[in-house]
Design a protein around this motif. Structure first.
Motif, PDB file in Angstrom:
ATOM      1  N   VAL A   1       0.815  -1.407   0.035  1.00  0.00           N
ATOM      2  CA  VAL A   1      -0.159   0.124  -0.214  1.00  0.00           C
ATOM      3  C   VAL A   1       0.792   1.059  -0.110  1.00  0.00           C
ATOM      4  CG1 VAL A   1      -1.751   1.286   1.307  1.00  0.00           C
ATOM      5  CG2 VAL A   1      -1.878  -1.088   1.147  1.00  0.00           C
TER       6      VAL A   1
ATOM      7  N   VAL B   1       0.214   5.667   0.582  1.00  0.00           N
ATOM      8  CA  VAL B   1      -0.782   6.522   0.939  1.00  0.00           C
ATOM      9  C   VAL B   1      -0.305   7.881   0.542  1.00  0.00           C
ATOM     10  CG1 VAL B   1      -1.818   7.616   2.769  1.00  0.00           C
ATOM     11  CG2 VAL B   1      -1.659   5.132   2.994  1.00  0.00           C
TER      12      VAL B   1
ATOM     13  N   ARG C   1      -7.156   7.426  10.210  1.00  0.00           N
ATOM     14  CA  ARG C   1      -8.181   6.248   9.752  1.00  0.00           C
ATOM     15  C   ARG C   1      -7.410   5.407   8.685  1.00  0.00           C
ATOM     16  NH1 ARG C   1     -11.223   7.919  12.677  1.00  0.00           N
ATOM     17  NH2 ARG C   1     -13.094   8.984  12.369  1.00  0.00           N
ATOM     18  N   HIS C   2      -6.734   5.861   7.370  1.00  0.00           N
ATOM     19  CA  HIS C   2      -6.078   5.120   6.533  1.00  0.00           C
ATOM     20  C   HIS C   2      -4.985   4.347   6.972  1.00  0.00           C
ATOM     21  CE1 HIS C   2      -8.308   6.356   2.829  1.00  0.00           C
ATOM     22  NE2 HIS C   2      -8.666   7.019   3.718  1.00  0.00           N
TER      23      HIS C   2
ATOM     24  N   GLU D   1      -5.578   1.705   9.958  1.00  0.00           N
ATOM     25  CA  GLU D   1      -6.404   0.674   9.775  1.00  0.00           C
ATOM     26  C   GLU D   1      -5.588  -0.200   8.918  1.00  0.00           C
ATOM     27  OE1 GLU D   1     -10.428   1.646   8.947  1.00  0.00           O
ATOM     28  OE2 GLU D   1     -10.404   3.203  10.383  1.00  0.00           O
ATOM     29  N   TYR D   2      -4.866   0.493   7.703  1.00  0.00           N
ATOM     30  CA  TYR D   2      -3.834  -0.641   7.035  1.00  0.00           C
ATOM     31  C   TYR D   2      -3.019  -1.187   7.863  1.00  0.00           C
ATOM     32  CZ  TYR D   2      -5.273   1.427   2.422  1.00  0.00           C
ATOM     33  OH  TYR D   2      -5.898   1.786   1.194  1.00  0.00           O
TER      34      TYR D   2
ATOM     35  N   ASN E   1      -4.270  -4.213   9.681  1.00  0.00           N
ATOM     36  CA  ASN E   1      -4.876  -5.397   8.674  1.00  0.00           C
ATOM     37  C   ASN E   1      -3.594  -6.237   8.475  1.00  0.00           C
ATOM     38  OD1 ASN E   1      -5.366  -6.881   6.278  1.00  0.00           O
ATOM     39  ND2 ASN E   1      -7.503  -5.854   6.255  1.00  0.00           N
TER      40      ASN E   1
ATOM     41  N   SER F   1      -4.068   4.927  -1.659  1.00  0.00           N
ATOM     42  CA  SER F   1      -5.005   5.609  -0.892  1.00  0.00           C
ATOM     43  C   SER F   1      -4.921   7.255  -1.300  1.00  0.00           C
ATOM     44  CB  SER F   1      -5.113   5.499   0.624  1.00  0.00           C
ATOM     45  OG  SER F   1      -5.822   4.399   1.232  1.00  0.00           O
TER      46      SER F   1
ATOM     47  N   LEU G   1      -8.473   3.364  -3.424  1.00  0.00           N
ATOM     48  CA  LEU G   1      -9.265   4.078  -2.395  1.00  0.00           C
ATOM     49  C   LEU G   1      -9.247   5.407  -2.533  1.00  0.00           C
ATOM     50  CD1 LEU G   1     -11.457   3.439  -0.354  1.00  0.00           C
ATOM     51  CD2 LEU G   1      -9.765   3.128   1.504  1.00  0.00           C
TER      52      LEU G   1
ATOM     53  N   GLY H   1     -14.328   6.476   0.127  1.00  0.00           N
ATOM     54  CA  GLY H   1     -14.354   6.332   1.334  1.00  0.00           C
ATOM     55  C   GLY H   1     -15.614   6.617   1.966  1.00  0.00           C
TER      56      GLY H   1
ATOM     57  N   ILE I   1     -11.204   0.230   5.328  1.00  0.00           N
ATOM     58  CA  ILE I   1      -9.957  -0.151   4.907  1.00  0.00           C
ATOM     59  C   ILE I   1     -10.217  -1.731   4.643  1.00  0.00           C
ATOM     60  CG2 ILE I   1      -7.625  -0.573   5.461  1.00  0.00           C
ATOM     61  CD1 ILE I   1      -8.356   2.482   4.617  1.00  0.00           C
ATOM     62  N   ASP I   2     -10.708  -2.631   5.871  1.00  0.00           N
ATOM     63  CA  ASP I   2     -10.796  -3.974   5.703  1.00  0.00           C
ATOM     64  C   ASP I   2     -11.583  -4.386   4.586  1.00  0.00           C
ATOM     65  OD1 ASP I   2      -9.276  -4.077   7.870  1.00  0.00           O
ATOM     66  OD2 ASP I   2     -10.776  -4.514   9.385  1.00  0.00           O
TER      67      ASP I   2
END
Length: 340
Positions: A6, A8, A18-19, A22-23, A26, A70, A93, A122, A298-299
């Motif tokens: 990923v 960002v 947030r992003h 949450e990434y 995961n 993202s 995203l 989002g 994200i999930d």
């Protein structure tokens, strides 16, 4: 299974709160690159997540092997950066509102199709427990005919949330294009479409009444008429000086349904026969301290990529929600109702 790589782009508050976390939470994801125009911010973020730092998103896209990008940038950059990331072979995203025009949104959707990649927007309201529960109840016909609704999203404004405070791009018309209506109202347009169906016609008053030295809107009241004939209101505001409001009330044949309208019970149903049902469900996300519930965005996005599924908020869905807000702006400008 190999981890999804990923990148960002944009390290402001939405990425920070947030992003990125949450990434990072995961297990199927590895954050490999971050980008921000402010070099120091990019470096600090990169160090925290063990990623490479960039100040130029094109450089990131051309030099790092990523699967996912993202886009956490000011609104005017959503379309160009998303399109560049899709053409570079990434799933994307993108934060909301997805674009600043219908044409831009179409171009994003086209780029995703051309590259056979997932484009997700989002919008997190669809993942809220109370909203999902009521969606099922509505689909099952438990409430009978829907007569009307009101939905509201208001707080004190992005200066309390944005990493740049009052100097934030949110208050700059060139970069933001739209204020409270795009920041908050588009979430509620998406929610109403999700729960009750497509919007056919919009009337709106859009004002700047609370914030000084800016020409972006901070108060908007819209009347929506749905394709099925239901009418209701949508309010978006940055002028709530104490507390916030993220509630939706649906008035139906069999009950009045209150969503996120009570601090303890996120769903309260007042039935016509006098019975009241109260549900304590997972709380809606807030930007307040201690309100760091997961957004599920994200999930859901990562799951869609891994299992080749269509996400809940595709580019097309994001565009339809954007179109409601664009119609509201047009209605305010022309002083008449606008058909979508």
């Amino acid at each position: 299974m190999e981890k999804i790589k990923v990148g960002v782009i944009g390290c402001g508050s939405i990425a920070k709160y947030r992003h990125l976390p949450e990434y990072a939470a995961n297990p199927n994801v590895e954050i490999v690159a971050v980008c921000d125009v402010l070099e120091e911010r990019a470096k600090v973020t990169a160090e925290k997540y063990g990623a490479q730092a960039f100040t130029d998103y094109n450089q990131l896209l051309n030099t790092v092997d990523t699967d996912v990008i993202s886009v956490c940038l000011p609104n005017y950059l959503h379309a160009p950066v998303s399109i560049a990331a899709l053409h570079a072979g990434n799933h994307v995203l993108c934060e909301k509102p997805m674009a600043t025009s219908h044409e831009e949104a179409l171009a994003m959707i086209k780029a995703a199709k051309e590259n056979s990649k997932i484009l997700m927007i989002g919008h997190n309201q669809r993942f809220v427990a109370s909203h999902q529960k009521v969606k099922k109840m509505l689909e099952n016909g438990e409430f009978g005919k829907v007569y009307s609704f009101r939905t509201t999203f208001g707080h004190g404004g992005p200066e309390g949330w944005s990493i740049d405070g009052r100097e934030s791009w949110f208050f700059d018309k060139e970069r933001a294009f739209i204020g409270a209506l795009g920041n908050l109202g588009v979430h509620k347009a998406d929610l109403i479409r999700y729960l009750l169906g497509e919007v056919k016609e919009v009337g709106a008053f859009v004002e700047t009444s609370a914030k000084k030295d800016t020409d972006v809107d901070d108060n908007a009241v819209c009347i929506l008429k749905l394709e099925n004939g239901t009418i209701g209101t949508l309010t978006a505001s940055w002028s709530y000086v104490a507390g916030g409001d993220n509630s939706t009330v649906i008035y139906t044949e069999n009950a009045v349904v209150r969503l996120e309208d009570d601090p303890t019970h996120s769903l309260i149903i007042h039935y016509k026969n006098g019975e009241i049902a109260r549900y304590q469900l997972d709380k809606i996300q807030t930007n307040e301290e201690g309100g760091q519930t997961t957004s599920h965005v994200i999930d859901h996005f990562i799951d869609a990529i891994q299992n080749n599924k269509t996400p809940l908020i595709t580019g097309e869905e994001g565009m339809k929600s954007l179109d409601v807000i664009l119609a509201a702006l047009e209605s305010n400008e022309k002083g008449k109702f606008v058909k979508i």
